[in-house]
Scaffold this motif. Structure first.
Motif, PDB file in Angstrom:
ATOM      1  N   UNK A  54     -23.937 -44.548 -27.165  1.00 44.73           N
ATOM      2  CA  UNK A  54     -22.762 -43.837 -27.676  1.00 44.73           C
ATOM      3  C   UNK A  54     -22.673 -43.981 -29.186  1.00 44.73           C
ATOM      4  N   UNK A  55     -22.885 -45.199 -29.697  1.00 43.25           N
ATOM      5  CA  UNK A  55     -22.805 -45.433 -31.130  1.00 43.25           C
ATOM      6  C   UNK A  55     -23.817 -44.607 -31.912  1.00 43.25           C
ATOM      7  N   UNK A  56     -25.024 -44.474 -31.394  1.00 47.47           N
ATOM      8  CA  UNK A  56     -26.048 -43.672 -32.054  1.00 47.47           C
ATOM      9  C   UNK A  56     -25.696 -42.188 -32.022  1.00 47.47           C
ATOM     10  N   UNK A  57     -25.205 -41.707 -30.897  1.00 46.00           N
ATOM     11  CA  UNK A  57     -24.896 -40.286 -30.755  1.00 46.00           C
ATOM     12  C   UNK A  57     -23.697 -39.871 -31.586  1.00 46.00           C
ATOM     13  N   UNK A  58     -22.770 -40.793 -31.811  1.00 46.66           N
ATOM     14  CA  UNK A  58     -21.566 -40.467 -32.570  1.00 46.66           C
ATOM     15  C   UNK A  58     -21.865 -40.115 -34.018  1.00 46.66           C
ATOM     16  N   UNK A  59     -23.063 -40.409 -34.504  1.00 47.28           N
ATOM     17  CA  UNK A  59     -23.405 -40.099 -35.897  1.00 47.28           C
ATOM     18  C   UNK A  59     -23.425 -38.596 -36.145  1.00 47.28           C
ATOM     19  N   UNK A  60     -23.767 -37.812 -35.115  1.00 42.06           N
ATOM     20  CA  UNK A  60     -23.775 -36.365 -35.304  1.00 42.06           C
ATOM     21  C   UNK A  60     -23.292 -35.606 -34.071  1.00 42.06           C
ATOM     22  N   UNK A  61     -22.502 -36.272 -33.254  1.00 43.21           N
ATOM     23  CA  UNK A  61     -21.871 -35.625 -32.108  1.00 43.21           C
ATOM     24  C   UNK A  61     -20.429 -36.107 -31.975  1.00 43.21           C
ATOM     25  N   UNK A  62     -19.585 -35.236 -31.510  1.00 41.54           N
ATOM     26  CA  UNK A  62     -18.228 -35.594 -31.103  1.00 41.54           C
ATOM     27  C   UNK A  62     -18.339 -36.042 -29.647  1.00 41.54           C
ATOM     28  N   UNK A  63     -18.451 -37.350 -29.438  1.00 41.51           N
ATOM     29  CA  UNK A  63     -18.819 -37.897 -28.132  1.00 41.51           C
ATOM     30  C   UNK A  63     -17.590 -38.245 -27.301  1.00 41.51           C
ATOM     31  N   UNK A  64     -17.587 -37.747 -26.076  1.00 37.36           N
ATOM     32  CA  UNK A  64     -16.628 -38.153 -25.057  1.00 37.36           C
ATOM     33  C   UNK A  64     -17.381 -38.998 -24.038  1.00 37.36           C
ATOM     34  N   UNK A  65     -16.941 -40.234 -23.827  1.00 37.45           N
ATOM     35  CA  UNK A  65     -17.532 -41.112 -22.820  1.00 37.45           C
ATOM     36  C   UNK A  65     -16.401 -41.613 -21.925  1.00 37.45           C
ATOM     37  N   UNK A  66     -16.709 -41.864 -20.660  1.00 35.27           N
ATOM     38  CA  UNK A  66     -15.643 -42.265 -19.746  1.00 35.27           C
ATOM     39  C   UNK A  66     -16.198 -43.155 -18.648  1.00 35.27           C
TER      40      UNK A  66
END
Length: 276
Positions: A54-66
């Motif tokens: 999640x931390x890596x993807x948040x650099x260039x994505x608006x990440x929703x995790x649940x």
């Protein structure tokens, strides 16, 4: 009430909130920047355990995790079935979507199967799929009669260790029997999953492990690995439009190969190709 946590420079703070659905308060986190992405974890996996990815993807994505029901900070529920978990994903997708913008949907293990079913029922609901070691049309079921005692003991042991050793943000509330029953149900789901793939309109990328078991379980592990690889071969043969990347890793690859997986996701379906 939602809350926020600090994040790295340039990213939106992570917001933590709940989505009430089917009598369960689904725990959700959202943050980052760039194209929207929803990450669906698998059975016996929490969003906290997928934190590096999640931390890596948040650099260039608006990440929703649940967290699925009975996992992490989502409380126990009255039923744990494939359809119930699919309902959790559907609720998150419906209530976090940006107006006019469909997200990239990423699923791990059971989460991949849920993603395939969701996309097959909502052709305009996702921009693309990335499926991490799941949704595999294996030619034979995994939970066969001769392996039932092995799987029963494995999941009961895993449930006991979860209850004894892990904090509340990583807790899985399902019993060993409930996890076993879900695996049996998933075998039946995967027996028909090629039909679901054929109904999907957006592009699909599959990231598959080279060895599902990681070399464990002796001869049983070799048998499971052969079945897993045969399923991926079948997918490539029958649906060549599905892009498949095979990693030299086992089923725990989101935890051991997070940077490599993040790079594949970034490059999927026209996404940014920045390095992790």
């Amino acid at each position: 009430m939602g809350r926020t946590t600090r994040t790295e420079k340039g990213c939106e703070p992570m917001r933590h909130f709940t989505i009430h659905h089917d009598g369960v308060a689904i725990a959700v986190s959202r943050g980052g920047r760039g194209r929207p992405l929803v990450l669906c974890p698998g059975l016996d996996t929490t969003r906290a355990e997928l934190g590096e990815l999640v931390g890596l993807l948040r650099r260039d994505h608006d990440v929703v995790a649940f967290d699925l029901r009975g996992h992490g900070l989502s409380p126990a529920a009255g039923r744990y079935t494939f359809e119930a978990f699919l309902g959790d994903l559907s609720a998150v997708m419906a209530r976090t979507r940006r107006p006019g913008t469909a997200p990239l949907l990423v699923g791990y293990s059971l989460g991949a199967d849920l993603a395939v079913h969701y996309a097959s029922e909502h052709p305009d609901g996702v921009a693309g799929l990335v499926l991490i070691d799941g949704a595999n049309p294996v030619p034979e079921p995994f939970v066969t009669e001769d392996l039932l005692p092995l799987f029963r003991a494995m999941w009961e042991d895993a449930a006991a260790r979860r209850a004894a050793d892990l904090g509340t943000d990583r807790q899985v509330l399902l019993t060993g029997r409930e996890i076993l029953d879900l695996n049996i149900e998933v075998d039946a789901v995967r027996a028909r999953i090629l039909d679901r793939y054929r109904r999907i309109v957006p592009p699909v990328t599959v990231i598959a492990s080279a060895s599902l078991s990681g070399g464990g379980a002796g001869a049983h592990g070799e048998r499971l690995d052969r079945n897993w690889r045969a399923g991926i071969d079948r997918l490539v043969r029958e649906l060549p439009r599905v892009a498949v990347t095979r990693l030299d890793a086992d089923h725990r690859m989101p935890f051991t190969h997070a940077a490599e997986i993040a790079r594949i996701i970034r490059g999927a379906h026209g996404g940014p190709a920045t390095t992790a």
